[in-house]
Write a protein that holds these residues in place. Structure first.
Motif, PDB file in Angstrom:
ATOM      1  N   MET A   4       1.083  -0.990   0.382  1.00 57.32           N
ATOM      2  CA  MET A   4      -0.427  -0.214   0.164  1.00 57.32           C
ATOM      3  C   MET A   4       1.236   1.432   0.324  1.00 57.32           C
ATOM      4  O   MET A   4       1.941   1.127   0.982  1.00 57.32           O
ATOM      5  CB  MET A   4      -1.130   0.276   0.976  1.00 57.32           C
ATOM      6  N   ILE A   5       1.141   2.240  -0.455  1.00 61.55           N
ATOM      7  CA  ILE A   5       1.663   3.598  -0.584  1.00 61.55           C
ATOM      8  C   ILE A   5       0.478   4.386  -0.959  1.00 61.55           C
ATOM      9  O   ILE A   5      -0.346   4.507  -1.396  1.00 61.55           O
ATOM     10  CB  ILE A   5       2.329   3.858  -2.223  1.00 61.55           C
ATOM     11  N   ALA A   6       0.960   5.079   0.216  1.00 63.95           N
ATOM     12  CA  ALA A   6      -0.378   6.432   0.368  1.00 63.95           C
ATOM     13  C   ALA A   6       0.714   7.370   0.923  1.00 63.95           C
ATOM     14  O   ALA A   6       1.675   7.847   1.247  1.00 63.95           O
ATOM     15  CB  ALA A   6      -1.401   6.603   0.554  1.00 63.95           C
ATOM     16  N   ALA A   7      -0.173   8.961   1.329  1.00 62.94           N
ATOM     17  CA  ALA A   7       0.571  10.253   1.718  1.00 62.94           C
ATOM     18  C   ALA A   7      -0.363  10.288   2.371  1.00 62.94           C
ATOM     19  O   ALA A   7      -1.609  10.372   1.973  1.00 62.94           O
ATOM     20  CB  ALA A   7       0.756  11.197   0.966  1.00 62.94           C
ATOM     21  N   ALA A   8      -0.364  10.352   4.060  1.00 61.59           N
ATOM     22  CA  ALA A   8      -1.672  11.209   4.629  1.00 61.59           C
ATOM     23  C   ALA A   8      -1.004  12.145   5.668  1.00 61.59           C
ATOM     24  O   ALA A   8       0.512  11.914   6.419  1.00 61.59           O
ATOM     25  CB  ALA A   8      -1.951   9.984   5.142  1.00 61.59           C
ATOM     26  N   ALA A   9      -1.796  12.890   6.466  1.00 61.42           N
ATOM     27  CA  ALA A   9      -1.729  13.581   7.212  1.00 61.42           C
ATOM     28  C   ALA A   9      -1.455  13.312   8.768  1.00 61.42           C
ATOM     29  O   ALA A   9      -1.876  12.055   8.799  1.00 61.42           O
ATOM     30  CB  ALA A   9      -2.482  14.806   7.465  1.00 61.42           C
ATOM     31  N   GLU A  10      -1.296  13.901   9.956  1.00 59.01           N
ATOM     32  CA  GLU A  10      -0.913  13.256  10.827  1.00 59.01           C
ATOM     33  C   GLU A  10      -2.341  12.749  11.407  1.00 59.01           C
ATOM     34  O   GLU A  10      -2.103  11.854  12.199  1.00 59.01           O
ATOM     35  CB  GLU A  10      -0.686  14.516  12.209  1.00 59.01           C
ATOM     36  N   ASN A  11      -3.111  13.651  10.749  1.00 55.94           N
ATOM     37  CA  ASN A  11      -4.808  12.675  11.723  1.00 55.94           C
ATOM     38  C   ASN A  11      -5.712  11.806  10.185  1.00 55.94           C
ATOM     39  O   ASN A  11      -6.492  11.298  10.043  1.00 55.94           O
ATOM     40  CB  ASN A  11      -5.980  14.627  11.602  1.00 55.94           C
ATOM     41  N   PHE A 107      -4.793  -8.346   3.231  1.00 58.55           N
ATOM     42  CA  PHE A 107      -3.858  -8.272   1.886  1.00 58.55           C
ATOM     43  C   PHE A 107      -2.345  -7.943   1.809  1.00 58.55           C
ATOM     44  O   PHE A 107      -1.578  -8.260   1.292  1.00 58.55           O
ATOM     45  CB  PHE A 107      -4.538  -8.101   0.942  1.00 58.55           C
ATOM     46  N   ALA A 108      -2.075  -7.190   2.461  1.00 55.08           N
ATOM     47  CA  ALA A 108      -0.939  -6.195   2.411  1.00 55.08           C
ATOM     48  C   ALA A 108       0.141  -6.482   2.795  1.00 55.08           C
ATOM     49  O   ALA A 108      -0.058  -7.255   4.051  1.00 55.08           O
ATOM     50  CB  ALA A 108      -1.098  -4.665   2.376  1.00 55.08           C
ATOM     51  N   ASP A 109       0.836  -6.774   2.285  1.00 57.83           N
ATOM     52  CA  ASP A 109       2.596  -7.240   3.399  1.00 57.83           C
ATOM     53  C   ASP A 109       3.396  -6.074   3.799  1.00 57.83           C
ATOM     54  O   ASP A 109       4.272  -6.231   3.706  1.00 57.83           O
ATOM     55  CB  ASP A 109       3.588  -8.082   2.250  1.00 57.83           C
ATOM     56  N   LYS A 110       3.472  -4.589   3.137  1.00 60.45           N
ATOM     57  CA  LYS A 110       4.221  -3.463   3.226  1.00 60.45           C
ATOM     58  C   LYS A 110       3.094  -2.026   2.347  1.00 60.45           C
ATOM     59  O   LYS A 110       1.985  -2.357   2.200  1.00 60.45           O
ATOM     60  CB  LYS A 110       5.488  -3.582   1.809  1.00 60.45           C
ATOM     61  N   ILE A 111       3.888  -1.033   3.615  1.00 58.83           N
ATOM     62  CA  ILE A 111       3.212  -0.294   3.253  1.00 58.83           C
ATOM     63  C   ILE A 111       4.240   0.974   3.090  1.00 58.83           C
ATOM     64  O   ILE A 111       5.213   1.188   3.820  1.00 58.83           O
ATOM     65  CB  ILE A 111       2.020   0.244   4.699  1.00 58.83           C
ATOM     66  N   GLU A 112       3.944   1.511   1.902  1.00 55.43           N
ATOM     67  CA  GLU A 112       5.248   3.017   1.472  1.00 55.43           C
ATOM     68  C   GLU A 112       4.500   3.731   2.350  1.00 55.43           C
ATOM     69  O   GLU A 112       3.154   4.554   1.249  1.00 55.43           O
ATOM     70  CB  GLU A 112       5.685   3.254   0.614  1.00 55.43           C
ATOM     71  N   LEU A 113       4.286   4.986   3.246  1.00 53.56           N
ATOM     72  CA  LEU A 113       3.508   6.075   3.714  1.00 53.56           C
ATOM     73  C   LEU A 113       4.617   7.584   3.969  1.00 53.56           C
ATOM     74  O   LEU A 113       5.534   7.333   4.374  1.00 53.56           O
ATOM     75  CB  LEU A 113       3.281   5.658   5.645  1.00 53.56           C
ATOM     76  N   THR A 114       4.314   8.506   3.233  1.00 49.27           N
ATOM     77  CA  THR A 114       4.787   9.674   3.823  1.00 49.27           C
ATOM     78  C   THR A 114       3.671  10.753   4.130  1.00 49.27           C
ATOM     79  O   THR A 114       2.141  10.234   4.160  1.00 49.27           O
ATOM     80  CB  THR A 114       4.132  10.649   1.919  1.00 49.27           C
ATOM     81  N   VAL A 115       4.238  10.743   5.666  1.00 50.87           N
ATOM     82  CA  VAL A 115       3.351  11.079   6.353  1.00 50.87           C
ATOM     83  C   VAL A 115       3.800  13.143   6.217  1.00 50.87           C
ATOM     84  O   VAL A 115       4.713  13.682   6.503  1.00 50.87           O
ATOM     85  CB  VAL A 115       3.634  10.804   7.376  1.00 50.87           C
ATOM     86  N   VAL A 116       2.720  13.534   6.201  1.00 44.27           N
ATOM     87  CA  VAL A 116       2.217  15.197   6.002  1.00 44.27           C
ATOM     88  C   VAL A 116       2.184  15.573   7.641  1.00 44.27           C
ATOM     89  O   VAL A 116       1.336  15.208   7.987  1.00 44.27           O
ATOM     90  CB  VAL A 116       1.729  15.207   4.975  1.00 44.27           C
ATOM     91  N   GLU A 155       8.135   7.183   5.751  1.00 43.23           N
ATOM     92  CA  GLU A 155       7.973   5.484   6.092  1.00 43.23           C
ATOM     93  C   GLU A 155       7.556   4.037   5.574  1.00 43.23           C
ATOM     94  O   GLU A 155       6.500   4.042   4.944  1.00 43.23           O
ATOM     95  CB  GLU A 155       6.753   5.648   7.593  1.00 43.23           C
ATOM     96  N   THR A 156       7.809   3.305   5.965  1.00 39.24           N
ATOM     97  CA  THR A 156       8.672   2.219   5.217  1.00 39.24           C
ATOM     98  C   THR A 156       8.120   1.198   6.741  1.00 39.24           C
ATOM     99  O   THR A 156       8.419   1.170   7.800  1.00 39.24           O
ATOM    100  CB  THR A 156       9.057   1.814   5.163  1.00 39.24           C
TER     101      THR A 156
END
Length: 165
Positions: A4-11, A107-116, A155-156
């Motif tokens: 899963m790849i996303a950019a999400a804010a602190e909330n 189903f996800a094995d990994k998360i690539e998240l950009t925390v704004v 973040e990974t």
């Protein structure tokens, strides 16, 4: 591997009215670098938020609309069907939106998240990352600059292996 790849804010905000509420060019570059030449899975609304399909990627669109068509894309009715369409020996990416991330979390094995590092008003949110299920393996803070209005962190996470009882 399903990522899963996303950019999400602190909330955990993802966006409002089917649009991102920030502009981070380095996050776009990271997204492009990670997803190019791979299958990307998304909901219909996410797909329709693009001006055109993203180049050099196979688009899989999940929708309840049985007659929905998108030229050059694979259209399916469930997250399970979307994952089934991906080659087993290649990485595939779940790219949104909020409802699709919720469906894909098991189903996800990994998360690539950009925390704004900001709080935004939103109508779509990234699911909570439960520390009992996920391990943070990399965190790379980026300070705001002339092209980025907000601080952010790449973040990974990888899914923890369940130990038998």
């Amino acid at each position: 591997m399903i990522t899963m790849i996303a950019a999400a804010a602190e909330n955990r905000a993802l966006g409002k009215d089917n649009q991102l509420v920030w502009h981070l060019p380095n996050d776009f570059k990271r997204f492009k670098n990670l997803t190019t030449d791979h299958h990307i899975i998304m909901g219909r609304k996410t797909f329709e938020s693009f001006p055109k399909p993203l180049p050099n990627r196979t688009h899989i669109i999940i929708t309840r609309q049985t007659s929905y068509q998108a030229e050059g894309c694979i259209v399916v009715g469930s997250i399970e069907e979307a994952i089934e369409k991906c080659p087993k020996n290649e990485d595939a990416f779940i790219i949104g939106g909020g409802e699709i991330y919720n469906l894909a979390m098991p189903f996800a094995d990994k998360i690539e998240l950009t925390v704004v590092h900001h709080l935004f008003e939103a109508d779509a949110f990234f699911p909570e990352i439960k520390t009992e299920d996920w391990e943070l393996i990399n965190s790379d803070f980026q300070a705001k600059d002339d092209k980025h209005l907000y601080d952010y962190t790449f973040e990974t996470y990888i899914k923890k292996q369940k130990t038998p009882q």
